[in-house]
Design an enzyme around this catalytic site. Structure first.
Site, mmCIF file in Angstrom:
data_model
loop_
_atom_site.group_PDB
_atom_site.id
_atom_site.type_symbol
_atom_site.label_atom_id
_atom_site.label_comp_id
_atom_site.label_asym_id
_atom_site.label_seq_id
_atom_site.Cartn_x
_atom_site.Cartn_y
_atom_site.Cartn_z
ATOM 1 N N SER A 546 -12.636 -4.363 -1.324
ATOM 2 C CA SER A 546 -12.721 -3.117 -2.067
ATOM 3 C C SER A 546 -14.109 -3.003 -2.699
ATOM 4 O O SER A 546 -15.109 -3.004 -1.984
ATOM 5 C CB SER A 546 -11.600 -3.047 -3.107
ATOM 6 O OG SER A 546 -11.422 -1.731 -3.568
ATOM 7 N N ASP A 632 -5.298 3.757 3.924
ATOM 8 C CA ASP A 632 -5.850 3.433 2.615
ATOM 9 C C ASP A 632 -6.317 4.717 1.931
ATOM 10 O O ASP A 632 -7.116 5.474 2.481
ATOM 11 C CB ASP A 632 -7.018 2.460 2.778
ATOM 12 C CG ASP A 632 -7.478 1.847 1.467
ATOM 13 O OD1 ASP A 632 -7.185 2.416 0.401
ATOM 14 O OD2 ASP A 632 -8.132 0.795 1.507
ATOM 15 N N HIS A 667 -4.110 0.245 1.062
ATOM 16 C CA HIS A 667 -5.219 -0.500 0.466
ATOM 17 C C HIS A 667 -4.934 -1.994 0.385
ATOM 18 O O HIS A 667 -5.838 -2.809 0.507
ATOM 19 C CB HIS A 667 -5.503 0.051 -0.936
ATOM 20 C CG HIS A 667 -6.786 -0.417 -1.523
ATOM 21 N ND1 HIS A 667 -8.018 -0.119 -0.982
ATOM 22 C CD2 HIS A 667 -7.041 -1.167 -2.622
ATOM 23 C CE1 HIS A 667 -8.976 -0.654 -1.720
ATOM 24 N NE2 HIS A 667 -8.418 -1.294 -2.718
#
Length: 694
Positions: A546, A632, A667
């Protein structure tokens, strides 16, 4: 590293140039067309990349299977969490060998201590079986599991796609039947009214920002909008206080907070603001029965603790002043005590404050023996509890659950994460070292290795980092990590600026126009491990996900010679494109983290100087593995897809770059635990191969 067949050729993404023009700067983006996941050409390209990645890693299949088996064999697969009391029940979750998802259970209270966790629990009631709810879906996630205060009803919400939009249902726990109430398109969390007649929930806007709080009366056809936040920087959340006196509505941006309280006995009443938002002032609220406790930064960067009367919640009286040596993270209030959660010397800390006749006593810190560890609040639902539940772990100590008697300070170990397969945790040791950043700042590094690993300049290393949002990567024990350690790998965490390990200033010095400190800190950590005699650059694999994936892309451009390989998971590598587009999910709220390049030319120029996608050049890069998910909603799959395409087209030589896209995940990747273990095994096998250990 193993030899790969030269007959395997990578996909080539078509170049379709479009211009991005801001502040007089023209950037030609040749791969922006990859954004449309509904386009057959885009999906075809992603599938081709997956096929290429599979072919390039086919030689690792036996290693992947070996690692998967190691994780499976070391994990107690039929297990349960330590039961936590709320009202007349002990609540816990259970896993069963062979099943992907947890069962959420409870049992009636019979005695003062929680039931033992080493066997079946008599009288167990299964409230929700995630395996049944998931069915044949490729993805499954719960957004809330929330029992009404009277213990009669269960609210739960389900996402079967990975896009973090849930459908909320209500189950009658007495009959096992679902109520007809069905609430679609809700976000995480929920809050019951005190009598269980009403439930509050949030909804998201088109940018996936939770911006509304709604009230649903059971059986009602139409729900009522309670609050809507127009400022696109702010998220909203809703919860019931521990003492069940108030519904708490929290609104917050990255830098500013506002909290409203609604009488839980009167769900149709009007919320009351604790303190109107002031730009740059963050605060959290704990309902302490006869008063409110406020954790805030109105007068101290590292936060203070204040009290406020219930009838005048904006009048704050300081209880604990903020200081430079510790960062106050929060306070848990109970009938007879308060627990402080703090950070000091790059470690977490808990301290007990008992109620006295005229307020609260001085904080008494819980002490621990290990030099590196993580202690954190556990599940504490009971307002009148005389014990406090907390978690403890380190790089060499499996996750442990304790109760501490607040009156005496006596601790009781309730459970430690079982580690099977003949593992002896005393075979491993942990270290704390300090790197020196280019500006002279000392950056902590936490490390773990087998005791027999020699510090001979040749040890293979996986170096992990994040460094954003004041998120601290505290030391933790990991069963999958053992598959690295037992093959001689040293695992290290670089506690870089942009995180919160050393207080608020550590965060402030790694965001906005100081963001490059995050990247240079990480490179300094890698270089320290070489200078200190642990390893060589080609024996280091960097890993981050991320915002930590942005870190990976940035250091790949900045110092490719410092690493032998890089794993970038759901990486935020096209940061400037995203932050320039306020129509994209999460963009506006991110301006307080990165700056607003739309309005500020200096921010635009600064972000462009480090954003990984823009800064790919014709230099040699280490091996790179990028992992993403099609659904995501936080870091779109297009970012790593564009990055990989540009690396292939631009980097010198024949860059060894792989892209793996989960086509049915969000995600957090695959949702089932066995699927998740296989994904971990895939990454670990690639790391070992890159380190020459396959």
């Amino acid at each position: 590293m193993s030899e790969i067949s030269s007959s395997v050729t990578p996909p080539v993404a078509a170049r379709k140039p479009v211009e991005r023009v801001h502040h007089g700067d023209v950037f030609v983006d040749e791969y922006e067309w990859l954004r449309d996941k509904g386009d057959d050409e885009v999906l075809g390209y992603l599938r081709a990349e997956n096929a290429y990645t599979e072919a390039r890693t086919a030689h690792l299949e036996s290693l992947r299977e070996a690692i998967f088996k190691e994780i499976s064999d070391r994990t107690l697969q039929t297990d349960l969490s330590v039961p936590a009391r709320r009202g007349g029940y002990w609540y816990y979750s259970r896993t069963i060998e062979g099943r992907q998802y947890s069962l959420h259970c409870r049992v009636k209270v019979d005695g003062d201590q929680p039931p033992a966790t080493d066997g079946e629990i008599a009288g167990e009631e299964v409230m929700l079986d995630g395996n049944e709810v998931a069915g044949d879906s490729e993805f499954f996630s719960l957004g809330t599991v929330d029992v009404s205060p009277d213990g009669r009803l269960l609210a739960y919400s389900v996402d079967l796609k990975g896009d973090e939009r849930f459908t909320l249902r209500i189950k009658d726990l007495d009959t096992g039947e679902l109520l007809p109430d069905e609430l679609p398109e809700v976000h995480y969390g929920s809050a019951w009214s005190a009598d269980g007649s009403t439930i509050f929930y949030t909804k998201v806007d088109d940018a996936w920002r939770p911006y509304q709080v709604w009230r649903h009366a059971l059986g009602a056809a139409d729900d009522v909008l309670v609050m809507e936040e127009a400022d696109e920087r702010f998220w909203v959340g809703v919860d019931l206080t521990r003492n069940e006196q108030a519904i708490m509505i929290a609104l917050g941006s990255k830098l500013t907070s506002e909290v409203w309280l609604l009488d839980a006995q009167n769900p149709t009443g009007d919320p009351v603001v604790v303190a109107a938002r002031r730009e740059g002032v963050e605060y959290d609220v704990e309902h302490a029965g006869d008063q409110l406790l406020i954790t805030h930064n109105a007068d101290a960067a590292n936060f203070s603790l204040a009290s406020a009367p219930l009838d005048s919640p904006g009048d704050w009286t300081t209880l604990i002043e903020g200081d430079e040596t510790s960062r106050l993270l929060g306070a848990d209030a109970f009938a007879d005590h308060v627990i402080l959660y703090r950070r000091r010397n790059a470690l977490t800390e808990l301290a007990i404050m008992r109620r006295t006749a005229d307020g609260f006593g001085d904080p008494e810190v819980l002490e621990f023996d290990e030099p590196i560890y993580t202690v954190s609040p556990g599940r504490n639902d009971e307002w009148h509890d005389t014990r406090y539940r907390f978690g403890y772990t380190s790089l060499v100590t499996p996750g442990s659950t304790y109760d501490v008697d607040v009156a005496t300070g006596e601790r009781r170990l309730l459970k430690q994460q079982p580690v099977l397969g003949g593992v002896d945790t005393s075979d491993y040791t942990q270290y704390r070292e300090w790197a020196t950043a280019p500006d002279g700042t000392k950056v902590p590094i936490s490390m773990v290795a087998r005791k027999d690993v020699a510090k001979d300049g040749n040890a293979p290393v996986v170096l992990y980092g994040y460094g954003s949002y004041e998120t601290s990567v505290d030391p933790w024990f990991s069963i999958p990590r053992l598959s690295l350690l037992d093959r001689g790998v040293v695992f290290a965490i670089a506690h870089i600026r942009g995180g919160g390990e050393l207080g608020r200033h550590w965060y402030d010095d790694g965001k906005m126009l100081t963001k490059r400190n995050t990247f240079t800190d990480f490179v300094a950590a890698a270089e320290h491990l070489v200078r200190a005699g642990w390893t060589r650059p080609e024996r280091i694999v960097a890993q981050g996900g991320s915002a930590g994936g942005l870190l990976m892309g940035a250091v790949a451009n900045l110092a490719p010679q410092a690493f032998g390989g890089i794993v970038a998971e759901v990486p935020f590598v096209d940061a400037l494109t995203t932050i320039l587009d306020p129509s994209l999910p999460l963009t506006v709220i991110e301006w307080e983290e990165w700056g607003n390049p739309l309005e500020d030319p200096a921010v635009y120029e600064y972000m462009k100087s480090y954003s990984p996608y823009e800064n790919v050049t014709a230099q040699n890069y280490p091996r790179i593995l990028a992992i993403t998910s099609l659904n995501d909603t936080r870091v779109f799959f297009v970012e790593p897809a564009k990055w990989v395409a540009k690396l292939r087209a631009t980097a010198a030589g024949d860059p060894d770059v792989l892209l793996k896209t989960e086509m049915d995940a969000g995600h957090g990747g695959r949702s089932g635990r066995y699927d998740a273990w296989r994904e971990v095994a895939f990454s670990l096998s690639w790391e070992l191969d890159t380190l020459g250990l396959s």
